[in-house]
Design a protein around this motif. Structure first.
Motif, PDB file in Angstrom:
ATOM      1  N   ARG A 137      -2.732  -6.581  -6.722  1.00 42.62           N
ATOM      2  CA  ARG A 137      -3.676  -6.474  -5.609  1.00 42.62           C
ATOM      3  C   ARG A 137      -3.980  -7.890  -5.150  1.00 42.62           C
ATOM      4  O   ARG A 137      -4.325  -8.754  -5.963  1.00 42.62           O
TER       5      ARG A 137
ATOM      6  N   ASN B 116       0.828  -1.209   0.000  1.00 42.07           N
ATOM      7  CA  ASN B 116       0.000   0.000   0.000  1.00 42.07           C
ATOM      8  C   ASN B 116       0.866   1.263   0.000  1.00 42.07           C
ATOM      9  O   ASN B 116       0.676   2.169   0.801  1.00 42.07           O
TER      10      ASN B 116
ATOM     11  N   GLY C 222      -6.998  -7.288  -0.557  1.00 46.87           N
ATOM     12  CA  GLY C 222      -7.180  -5.852  -0.719  1.00 46.87           C
ATOM     13  C   GLY C 222      -5.873  -5.073  -0.677  1.00 46.87           C
ATOM     14  O   GLY C 222      -5.813  -3.949  -1.166  1.00 46.87           O
ATOM     15  N   ASP C 223      -4.813  -5.650  -0.103  1.00 47.19           N
ATOM     16  CA  ASP C 223      -3.520  -4.964  -0.068  1.00 47.19           C
ATOM     17  C   ASP C 223      -2.926  -4.911  -1.474  1.00 47.19           C
ATOM     18  O   ASP C 223      -3.081  -5.837  -2.267  1.00 47.19           O
ATOM     19  N   VAL C 224      -2.227  -3.811  -1.778  1.00 47.78           N
ATOM     20  CA  VAL C 224      -1.561  -3.645  -3.065  1.00 47.78           C
ATOM     21  C   VAL C 224      -0.062  -3.744  -2.844  1.00 47.78           C
ATOM     22  O   VAL C 224       0.501  -3.016  -2.023  1.00 47.78           O
TER      23      VAL C 224
ATOM     24  N   TYR D  51      -4.251 -13.119  -7.089  1.00 46.47           N
ATOM     25  CA  TYR D  51      -3.976 -11.691  -7.258  1.00 46.47           C
ATOM     26  C   TYR D  51      -4.568 -11.158  -8.555  1.00 46.47           C
ATOM     27  O   TYR D  51      -4.913 -11.897  -9.464  1.00 46.47           O
TER      28      TYR D  51
END
Length: 133
Positions: free
Chosen positions: A76, A47, A61-63, A94
């Protein structure tokens, strides 16, 4: 109970996973050691925040942004996975957000395919001016 071992309410597996383990599960690195080394060297961002601990937990949800070969990958996380399975299973973990790679300019295919034939090569070498003149 740590974040990495916390289970989801539906019992389908952990809610978070170590980043080095996730990168290995998703087949971005051949070994977990290589994934941990990239993280330790500060080459991975979660993120947009640079991290340096392979034990950092990540979840859906983390990038992630990290170098892979000559390209910068941006992905992602959609799922965590429970094992390092086949490539098709890994790709479901992903969503690739990386910009499309720019292809290097390729010369047109000649008679011999992508490489010149021996005859074409001789003609090319003989047509060049001598650099020592």
């Amino acid at each position: 109970m740590s974040d990495a071992s916390a289970s989801r309410d539906d019992g389908s597996g952990p809610a978070t996973l170590r980043i080095d383990k996730w990168l290995w599960h998703a087949r971005f690195f051949k070994t977990r050691s290589l994934a941990a080394r990239q993280v330790s060297e500060g080459k991975v961002r979660v993120n947009s925040t640079r991290i340096s601990k392979p034990a950092r937990s990540v979840g859906p949800g983390d990038v992630l942004t990290f170098p892979q070969g000559n390209a910068i990958r941006v992905v992602r996380i959609l799922a965590l996975g429970i094992r390092r399975g086949p490539a098709s299973e890994a790709q479901a973990l992903y969503e690739d957000l990386s910009p499309p790679e720019t292809q290097p300019a390729q010369r047109p295919l000649g008679e011999g395919g992508p490489r010149p034939t021996k005859k074409q090569r001789r003609r090319l070498v003989n047509s060049r001016p001598d650099p020592l003149d």
